[in-house]
Motif scaffolding. Structure first.
Motif, PDB file in Angstrom:
ATOM      1  N   GLU A  90       0.836  -1.208   0.000  1.00 17.29           N
ATOM      2  CA  GLU A  90       0.000   0.000   0.000  1.00 17.29           C
ATOM      3  C   GLU A  90       0.870   1.257   0.000  1.00 17.29           C
ATOM      4  O   GLU A  90       0.590   2.211  -0.722  1.00 17.29           O
ATOM      5  N   GLU A  96      -4.447   1.038  -4.304  1.00 15.72           N
ATOM      6  CA  GLU A  96      -5.309   0.506  -5.354  1.00 15.72           C
ATOM      7  C   GLU A  96      -4.518  -0.079  -6.525  1.00 15.72           C
ATOM      8  O   GLU A  96      -5.093  -0.404  -7.558  1.00 15.72           O
ATOM      9  N   LEU A 101      -3.818  -5.038  -4.626  1.00 14.99           N
ATOM     10  CA  LEU A 101      -5.123  -5.696  -4.555  1.00 14.99           C
ATOM     11  C   LEU A 101      -4.963  -7.216  -4.611  1.00 14.99           C
ATOM     12  O   LEU A 101      -5.695  -7.938  -3.929  1.00 14.99           O
ATOM     13  N   LYS A 104      -3.988  -8.285  -1.200  1.00 19.88           N
ATOM     14  CA  LYS A 104      -5.162  -8.219  -0.318  1.00 19.88           C
ATOM     15  C   LYS A 104      -6.081  -9.415  -0.553  1.00 19.88           C
ATOM     16  O   LYS A 104      -6.647  -9.966   0.396  1.00 19.88           O
ATOM     17  N   HIS A 105      -6.217  -9.798  -1.810  1.00 23.59           N
ATOM     18  CA  HIS A 105      -7.037 -10.967  -2.142  1.00 23.59           C
ATOM     19  C   HIS A 105      -6.467 -12.217  -1.471  1.00 23.59           C
ATOM     20  O   HIS A 105      -7.197 -12.998  -0.854  1.00 23.59           O
ATOM     21  N   GLN A 123     -12.960  -9.147   4.519  1.00 24.17           N
ATOM     22  CA  GLN A 123     -11.875  -8.662   3.660  1.00 24.17           C
ATOM     23  C   GLN A 123     -12.252  -8.751   2.196  1.00 24.17           C
ATOM     24  O   GLN A 123     -11.987  -7.821   1.414  1.00 24.17           O
ATOM     25  N   LEU A 127     -12.634  -5.637  -0.421  1.00 25.51           N
ATOM     26  CA  LEU A 127     -11.835  -5.693  -1.641  1.00 25.51           C
ATOM     27  C   LEU A 127     -12.722  -5.618  -2.877  1.00 25.51           C
ATOM     28  O   LEU A 127     -12.357  -4.972  -3.867  1.00 25.51           O
ATOM     29  N   ARG A 131     -12.153  -3.280  -6.143  1.00 24.00           N
ATOM     30  CA  ARG A 131     -11.909  -3.880  -7.457  1.00 24.00           C
ATOM     31  C   ARG A 131     -12.982  -3.473  -8.463  1.00 24.00           C
ATOM     32  O   ARG A 131     -12.670  -3.226  -9.624  1.00 24.00           O
ATOM     33  N   THR A 142     -12.025  -9.051 -10.351  1.00 22.48           N
ATOM     34  CA  THR A 142     -13.247  -8.643  -9.661  1.00 22.48           C
ATOM     35  C   THR A 142     -14.204  -9.823  -9.564  1.00 22.48           C
ATOM     36  O   THR A 142     -14.794 -10.085  -8.506  1.00 22.48           O
ATOM     37  N   THR A 145     -13.062 -12.262  -6.910  1.00 24.57           N
ATOM     38  CA  THR A 145     -13.367 -11.781  -5.562  1.00 24.57           C
ATOM     39  C   THR A 145     -14.858 -11.927  -5.263  1.00 24.57           C
ATOM     40  O   THR A 145     -15.240 -12.365  -4.176  1.00 24.57           O
TER      41      THR A 145
END
Length: 162
Positions: A90, A96, A101, A104-105, A123, A127, A131, A142, A145
């Protein structure tokens, strides 16, 4: 290729380090998570030395190491490594950035694998909003997720690393 690269350009040449990274990843994709983990573990200190601890390629190696540690069976360590990696990404790449991302996934995924289904779901929900806005509603990341939110956590399979 990695051996030839080291012989011609030297073991610490960035192209050789990239080849080693790719080789480790493909070994994992071929089904040998433990060897992929070990190769990423060996590569990380070299990339930190040559490129620096916060270079994007070093962060990619940290991501790969965390993923293959989890795939090799240590889901709590994978979760913890991704938890440590996300704030660095980050700060360095932006909150972003697609690589941020992706980490984070993986943090959400390994959080669920480590037994915290509600934390994982929260989470993934956070996210998904990012996304959808950044990548669009139909982007494959996307969609992946979104799928994680509507499907129960499958503990028998693992996702492809980002």
């Amino acid at each position: 290729m990695a051996d030839s690269c080291r012989r011609v350009l030297g073991a610490e040449h960035p192209d050789c380090l990239h080849a080693q990274h790719d080789l480790a990843r493909w070994i994992g994709y071929a089904g040998d998570a433990a060897t992929a983990r070990d190769q990423f573990a060996a590569l990380l200190p070299i990339r930190e030395h040559v490129l620096g601890p916060e270079h994007p390629e070093t962060l990619a190696t940290r991501h790969g190491l965390a993923f293959w540690i989890g795939a090799a069976g240590d889901v709590a360590a994978a979760r913890d490594l991704f938890a440590a990696l996300v704030p660095v990404r980050e700060r360095v790449q932006g909150p972003e950035h697609p690589d941020t991302l992706g980490s984070k996934h993986e943090l959400a995924y390994w959080t669920g694998k480590a037994g915290d289904a509600e934390g994982s779901r929260a989470q993934f929900a956070a996210l998904l909003k990012v996304r959808e806005r950044v990548l669009g509603t139909d982007h494959p990341d996307t969609t992946d997720t979104r799928r994680k939110l509507i499907e129960p956590l499958d503990v028998t399979t693992r996702p492809a690393p980002r």
